[in-house]
Design a protein around this motif. Structure first.
Motif: not given
Length: 283
Positions: A182, A197-198, A200, A205-207, A209-210, A212-213
């Motif tokens: 995360a 909080r993302h 991956s 962690v990048k947007g 390949d998220t 869940r958040r």
């Protein structure tokens, strides 16, 4: 209604035209926020370079470079109020809370990064456009650092990397999760914000390949750090490590996350409210 000025670098491309209908587009999140403000009746003028005479109620210093040159900072001072005037230097060497030195006692994994925002890509783009225009490069000597390097320990980092001013070595401390890792992303404008909080499957962690958040609160120590760094608008990337917030990246010109466009768009009105709050505060 306010007159808003956006100060960009002479060779930056804050907005462009695209498609058969020549619709305006931009790689920056601020573009969408300003579109919302225009719908509310405010006027927006994009100022490229420092030659235009200041004529606005509020300005945004939106030079897409890690360190904003002094001439742009001085130009921004001529406006009645300018967002992010104090955030002229966002180099990771200055803002990161995870930087470690060669002889530090850290025993865990480390990551080698460029000290420049987005690995120095914005500076390289500005240099290329300056060369095409037959002018001097604004950021001579910028070297590319295309990929982050993760090492098992400080001892595994090549010694010569510690001597490079354009690189930093950080503790590698993503938040572990049963299904991955995360990181936390705090977007803000004035008093309005959203913090998520993302999670991956990737340790970086990048947007895009998220998996869940979730919404999370902003730690008080991060709010204090935002004030210290001089940010009115922007995005902070951070993690929670051993019970405290550790800032990893601070961006004064955040981009649009196209793969999360509906999620981002849902918060534009909230951030626009924050911008209007700054307008009222400095009217």
């Amino acid at each position: 209604m306010a007159r808003i000025a956006v100060i960009t670098h002479e060779f930056d491309r804050f907005q462009s035209r695209r498609g058969l209908l020549w619709r305006r587009d931009s790689p920056y999140m601020l573009f969408d926020l300003l579109e919302e403000l225009k719908r509310r009746g405010h006027s927006v003028q994009v100022l490229s370079g420092t030659s235009a005479k200041p004529a606005a109620d509020i300005a945004v210093l939106h030079v897409d470079a890690t360190v904003t040159s002094p001439d742009y900072v001085e130009y921004a001072r001529a406006f009645r109020f300018c967002l992010n005037l104090g955030a002229a230097d966002i180099s990771k060497r200055r803002i990161s809370g995870a930087v470690v030195g060669k002889d530090d006692g850290w025993k865990g994994q480390v990551i080698v990064k460029s000290s420049l925002n987005h690995r120095g890509t914005p500076e390289q783009q500005l240099n290329r456009r300056a060369r095409r225009a037959g002018k001097a490069m604004p950021f001579p000597g910028v070297e590319s650092f295309d990929q982050y390097q993760i090492h098992a320990s400080l001892a595994d980092v090549p010694a010569e990397l510690f001597g490079r001013e354009d690189l930093i070595v950080e503790k590698f401390i993503p938040e572990p999760e049963p299904d991955g890792f995360a990181a936390r992303f705090w977007l803000f404008c004035g008093e309005r914000e959203r913090c998520t909080r993302h999670v991956s499957p990737q340790s970086l962690v990048k947007g895009d390949d998220t998996i869940r958040r979730e919404a999370v609160p902003v730690p008080d120590e991060l709010r204090a750090l935002r004030r210290k760094l001089g940010f009115d608008y922007g995005k902070f990337d951070f993690v929670m490590h051993e019970g405290r917030a550790v800032l990893l990246d601070a961006n004064k010109t955040p981009g649009r996350a196209r793969n999360l466009s509906s999620f981002i768009a849902a918060g534009n009105a909230n951030l626009a409210d924050g911008f209007e709050g700054l307008i009222r505060q400095h009217a």
